[in-house]
Structures are given as C-alpha cells and as structure tokens.
Design an enzyme around this catalytic site. Structure first.
Site, mmCIF file in Angstrom:
data_model
loop_
_atom_site.group_PDB
_atom_site.id
_atom_site.type_symbol
_atom_site.label_atom_id
_atom_site.label_comp_id
_atom_site.label_asym_id
_atom_site.label_seq_id
_atom_site.Cartn_x
_atom_site.Cartn_y
_atom_site.Cartn_z
ATOM 1 N N GLU A 1 -9.580 -0.849 6.401
ATOM 2 C CA GLU A 1 -10.198 0.184 7.248
ATOM 3 C C GLU A 1 -9.332 0.279 8.493
ATOM 4 O OE1 GLU A 1 -12.933 2.021 6.671
ATOM 5 O OE2 GLU A 1 -13.487 1.125 4.768
ATOM 6 N N CYS B 1 -12.495 4.008 16.416
ATOM 7 C CA CYS B 1 -11.467 4.417 15.435
ATOM 8 C C CYS B 1 -11.576 5.873 15.042
ATOM 9 C CB CYS B 1 -11.562 3.532 14.198
ATOM 10 S SG CYS B 1 -13.179 3.580 13.411
HETATM 11 P P1 NAD Z 1 -5.723 -5.296 15.158
HETATM 12 O O1 NAD Z 1 -5.118 -4.781 13.897
HETATM 13 O O2 NAD Z 1 -4.813 -5.653 16.266
HETATM 14 O O3 NAD Z 1 -6.602 -6.606 14.875
HETATM 15 C C1 NAD Z 1 -7.620 -6.634 13.906
HETATM 16 C C2 NAD Z 1 -7.856 -8.047 13.448
HETATM 17 O O4 NAD Z 1 -6.651 -8.529 12.871
HETATM 18 C C3 NAD Z 1 -8.228 -9.039 14.560
HETATM 19 O O5 NAD Z 1 -9.234 -9.894 14.083
HETATM 20 C C4 NAD Z 1 -6.951 -9.818 14.811
HETATM 21 O O6 NAD Z 1 -7.181 -11.145 15.165
HETATM 22 C C5 NAD Z 1 -6.261 -9.758 13.467
HETATM 23 N N1 NAD Z 1 -4.804 -9.761 13.588
HETATM 24 C C6 NAD Z 1 -4.060 -9.214 14.582
HETATM 25 N N2 NAD Z 1 -2.744 -9.405 14.354
HETATM 26 C C7 NAD Z 1 -2.655 -10.075 13.184
HETATM 27 C C8 NAD Z 1 -1.561 -10.572 12.409
HETATM 28 N N3 NAD Z 1 -0.313 -10.419 12.801
HETATM 29 N N4 NAD Z 1 -1.843 -11.209 11.250
HETATM 30 C C9 NAD Z 1 -3.114 -11.370 10.843
HETATM 31 N N5 NAD Z 1 -4.185 -10.931 11.542
HETATM 32 C C10 NAD Z 1 -3.970 -10.296 12.696
HETATM 33 O O7 NAD Z 1 -6.782 -4.184 15.591
HETATM 34 P P2 NAD Z 1 -7.713 -4.142 16.864
HETATM 35 O O8 NAD Z 1 -6.875 -3.956 18.078
HETATM 36 O O9 NAD Z 1 -8.666 -5.278 16.828
HETATM 37 O O10 NAD Z 1 -8.546 -2.816 16.587
HETATM 38 C C11 NAD Z 1 -8.037 -1.551 16.852
HETATM 39 C C12 NAD Z 1 -7.532 -0.875 15.602
HETATM 40 O O11 NAD Z 1 -8.492 -0.956 14.562
HETATM 41 C C13 NAD Z 1 -7.290 0.610 15.804
HETATM 42 O O12 NAD Z 1 -6.148 1.014 15.097
HETATM 43 C C14 NAD Z 1 -8.534 1.245 15.200
HETATM 44 O O13 NAD Z 1 -8.374 2.581 14.803
HETATM 45 C C15 NAD Z 1 -8.780 0.339 14.042
HETATM 46 N N6 NAD Z 1 -10.174 0.396 13.637
HETATM 47 C C16 NAD Z 1 -10.475 0.941 12.437
HETATM 48 C C17 NAD Z 1 -11.796 1.049 12.048
HETATM 49 C C18 NAD Z 1 -12.197 1.646 10.733
HETATM 50 O O14 NAD Z 1 -13.355 1.491 10.352
HETATM 51 N N7 NAD Z 1 -11.315 2.317 10.011
HETATM 52 C C19 NAD Z 1 -12.800 0.586 12.893
HETATM 53 C C20 NAD Z 1 -12.444 0.031 14.107
HETATM 54 C C21 NAD Z 1 -11.125 -0.080 14.474
#
Ligand code: NAD
Length: 470
Positions: A216, A250
């Site tokens: 997602e 998002c």
């Molecule tokens: P992110 O991708 O930075 O992090 C998400 C999760 O991944 C966190 O738990 C983090 O600890 C983990 N993570 C981060 N880097 C990682 C790595 N290198 N390896 C493994 N795990 C890692 O996202 P965010 O900043 O928490 O959220 C914002 C993003 O999420 C935006 O792009 C937003 O659009 C998207 N989002 C999508 C939805 C949806 O339902 N489609 C909902 C909310 C947010």
C-alpha cells in the site's frame, strides 16, 4: 543489529510458524471474539491513551483521532463480523462438461505467518486495519510499526500484549533496522504500507523467499476541477482532504488542476474556507495538526523556499514555525515543471495548483507521471468525467469529493503499480491474507477416465468431440 536480537526474531517467527495451524483452524466465532476484544480496546479501554498518544506525536486533534484512527478500524471489524462466516465458506464454482462427474470449489485458507509493516501518518488505523483482515483470515502476525510515532507505537504494543499471546500476534517496536532484520525471514505474506521507495526494498526482500506482498504505497494524487464544477463545494472538500492531518495522508489531493481563469476565485474561496475551518491564525487552531518531525518539517519548508526562489505565486499561507513543526495551509500557483513540489509526493499542507487550458492537455500531464493512488474529479459534466476516467489510471478515486472512498469497505483499497500492489479492506483485505486453494472432488466415474492410455481410434474421436464442443 546484534545476533542476539536476530535470534529472538527467528525464535518468535518459529513459534508463530508452529502455532499457525491452531490459529488457522480456529472457527469464525473464535476469530470474531478476538476482533471484538480489539474493538473493545479501541472503543473503550485504550481510547483516551490513543488520543493522548496521537496528540503527543503530532498534535492530532482528538476528534480527528476518533474519526480517522479509531473509527476506520471499528468499521473494518464491524464489516468483518457481518461477513466472515460467508467469506470462510467454500466457494462453489462451475465445472466444465469435459470434467463430468467432478465438482469444484475454492477454499480460503490462511497464508500462515505474516509480517505487517506500517507507516506513521495514521499509525493506529494503518496497523490495526490490516490486522483485522489478517486475524479474520486466520493468520499469525508480527507487526513492525513506524519508529516516527513512538507514542502511538507504545500504545499499540500495550494493546497487542494485552489481547494476544505473542505466538499469535506480536508487535516489535524499533528503528528501520528491525524491519530490515524481519524482512530476512521467510514470511508467508508481507503487508506493507509506506512509500514506493521502501516498497521496492520490501518487494526485493520478499522475492528471496517468494513471499507474496501487499504494498500500500503513495504518490501524487491529482485533483481536477473543470469549469462545470461547483467551485465553492470543490474548494471546501479539497481543503478538508488536503489539510486533515496537515496533509500527511496518502490519498490527500496532492495537487489541483484548474482552468487558468478560475485562479482568483479559487484563491478567494480558499482563504475564506481556511479562516472558517482553522481561524485567521491556524497556528492557534485546535483543529489543525503539526508535521510529524523536524525531518519532514524541513522537507516541506524546502518546497516553500523553492517556490519563493522560483518567484511562484504563493497566493495564501507560506509561513512556518520550526519550534512546533507548524506549517501554514499554503496555496501556490504555477510552480515550474521540474520543481520538487511538482515531482515529490508532498505529504504536507502545501497545495500547488497547475492551470490548464483543455482537458486533453491535463490528461496527458497526469499520464506523464506515475499512476496515482487516487484521482479526484470535481465536475457536473458526465462527458468530462467519463473522458478523464477512461483515459487515466489510478488506484481509486471520487467524483465531487475526496478521501471518503477509504471508508467504504465494499470497495477494494489500494494503488496500481507505483502506488501499490494488491488491495485492502473488507473482503479484499481478507483475500490479501488468504490463499485461494483450488479444489476439485471426483464423485463418480469421470469423463477423463475414458481417455486414459492405451489410446485408440474411439478415444481419438472422443478427444475430437471434446475439442469441438467442450
Ligand atoms: P516509509 O516507507 O518511510 O516507512 C514505512 C515503514 O517502513 C516504517 O515502519 C519504517 O520503519 C519502514 N522502513 C523504512 N525504511 C525501511 C527500509 N529501508 N527497510 C525496511 N523497512 C523500512 O513511509 P512513511 O514515511 O512511514 O509513510 C509515508 C508514505 O506511506 C507515503 O508515501 C504515503 O503515501 C504512504 N502511505 C500509503 C498508504 C496507503 O494506504 N497506500 C497509507 C499511508 C501512507
């Protein structure tokens, strides 16, 4: 990451693996009892703690926490409770004449041991929402919430510990390294919510074990206003969609596409609605959230400074305060094509507006970008709506509103390609955490029994008939 922690993860994973058939063979009533316990925790026992945690993490107003964090999970539980019995029933499907004597059905079986990685922007909603689907489908789950909202993660850890044995559901707090370590394990499914950049890392890690994934993700969701739209209503709803959670959503409208001649009217309506929603000084409004941390605050400030440098037209807002990670609701017209604001996912309270002269030009602009998570159209013209829908691609969308598609559990929720792979919510969430096991049962002598070796002219004739008629 030390070997010690690594071993703890392996041990937890193996215990969940050993437990998976017990959990997977639970009745629908047992699963519903677990969901009811989660409902009670969110609605009563932990409600105040959740509200306080969200306020501590980014000053999220209590009402917004209730509506955007707690309510979606409660309604996901309610939906699962009403439908789980029928979802778990074997789904009968037709059997072709050529296979006479057999019947066919699909058995929804749990995937097994699942990993759920969630983001910070709606931490409760986007952790417990998918957890509802995972439990409904009969899985064991390891959860890794975001490190960026430690208060929310702390409350969720308490709730999980309170309600579940860790051999069924466990929550592990920690930095990115924790996710990296967990991603090395051979999970049966990974449900990840976050950015497309990290989504790629997750998918790569999953490929090592051929683990299935639901991703997602995010992106730039366009919002189109054509000249038949009610501009007042459009501006009001866009402001709600964009500035709830201070734009850290998002499916928030990322940018607006507007006919050039509507610029002044749009700006006037924007200013008056912002004042009505958040007062003349949104910084003092109890209805307006903050940016989650200095890293994201600085990223957003760089967009505003870039606009100033480019001499773009900031027609409303543009102020910020680093003491409190506060960014004013900001409206910017006609940023250069190559600016960060027009290319990065904004994820904050800055609304750029790009003007267009005809619908074809606008559609080709949208299609020059990655497929968005959502696409919104404000219009009274069926012809325009049809044209835009038929000539663009997106994960979801709304006509004459935004965000609300998230709340209907009859709809699949998710992106397409860069904005996501797979779907969540309601039956689609249950399906994401299930394997559709294809089953056939031979009841009597079957048609295929006539075709076994040794082959003869008679059997060839039967095959000829099969090719022609069945
Ligand atoms: P992110 O991708 O930075 O992090 C998400 C999760 O991944 C966190 O738990 C983090 O600890 C983990 N993570 C981060 N880097 C990682 C790595 N290198 N390896 C493994 N795990 C890692 O996202 P965010 O900043 O928490 O959220 C914002 C993003 O999420 C935006 O792009 C937003 O659009 C998207 N989002 C999508 C939805 C949806 O339902 N489609 C909902 C909310 C947010």
């Amino acid at each position: 990451m030390t070997q010690y922690i690594d071993n703890e993860f392996i041990s937890l994973f193996n215990r969940q693996k050993d437990n998976q058939f017990k959990i997977g063979n639970s009745t629908y009533k047992e699963r519903i009892r677990k969901l009811e316990a989660l409902k009670k925790a969110l609605e009563f026992t932990y409600k105040d703690k959740i509200r306080e945690a969200m306020y501590a993490d980014f000053k999220k107003p209590f009402l917004e926490t209730d509506l955007t964090e707690i309510y979606p999970v409660l309604s996901e539980i309610k939906f699962a409770k009403s439908n789980l019995k029928s979802w778990l029933k074997h789904q009968k499907v037709d059997t072709p004449m050529a296979l006479l004597g057999a019947s066919s059905y699909i058995k929804y079986e749990p995937k097994g041991v699942c990993l759920l990685i969630s983001p910070w922007n709606f931490p409760i909603n986007l952790t417990f929402g998918p957890l509802v689907s995972a439990i409904a489908a009969g899985n064991t789950v390891i959860i890794k919430p975001s490190e960026m909202t430690p208060n929310a993660s702390g409350v969720m850890a308490d709730i999980v510990k309170d309600l579940f044995n860790e051999n069924e559901v466990a929550l592990i707090e920690g930095e990115v390294e924790v996710s990296e370590e967990l991603l090395k394990l051979p999970f049966n499914h990974i449900f990840f919510t976050g950015s497309p950049q990290v989504g790629k890392i997750v998918m790569k890690a999953a490929s090592e074990h051929l683990t299935s994934v639901t991703l997602e993700l995010g992106g730039k969701s366009p919002t189109i206003i054509d000249d038949s739209a009610n501009l007042g209503t459009a501006v009001k709803r866009i402001i709600y969609g964009k500035f709830t959670n201070a734009g850290q959503t998002c499916i928030a409208p990322d940018y607006v596409l507007l006919k050039a001649e509507l610029k002044t009217e749009f700006t006037t309506l924007f200013k008056s609605k912002i004042a009505e929603f958040y007062s003349e000084k949104p910084e003092n409004s109890a209805s307006y959230s903050r940016i989650v941390n200095p890293k994201h605050f600085n990223r957003l400030v760089s967009y505003i400074e870039e606009a100033k440098q480019n001499k773009s037209d900031i027609t409303s807002g543009g102020r910020y305060n680093g003491d409190d990670n506060y960014i004013e609701p900001t409206l910017i017209f006609d940023m250069p094509e190559d600016s960060k604001l027009m290319n990065d996912e904004i994820f904050g309270p800055i609304l750029p507006v790009k003007t267009y002269s005809n619908i074809e030009e606008m559609v080709s602009y949208i299609n020059s970008k990655e497929k968005p998570l959502a696409l919104y159209i404000y219009s009274k013209s069926k012809k325009n709506v049809d044209f835009i829908m038929n000539n663009t691609r997106a994960g979801s969308g709304c006509v004459n509103h935004n965000l609300i598609q998230f709340l209907n559990h009859n709809l699949p929720f998710g992106g397409s390609n860069n904005s996501g792979i797979g779907k969540a919510h309601g039956f689609y969430g249950f399906e994401a955490f299930s394997n559709r096991r294809a089953m056939m049962k031979q009841h009597t002598f079957g048609a295929t029994d006539f075709l076994l070796p040794p082959y003869s002219n008679f059997k060839q004739k039967l095959v000829d008939l099969t090719l022609k008629w069945f």
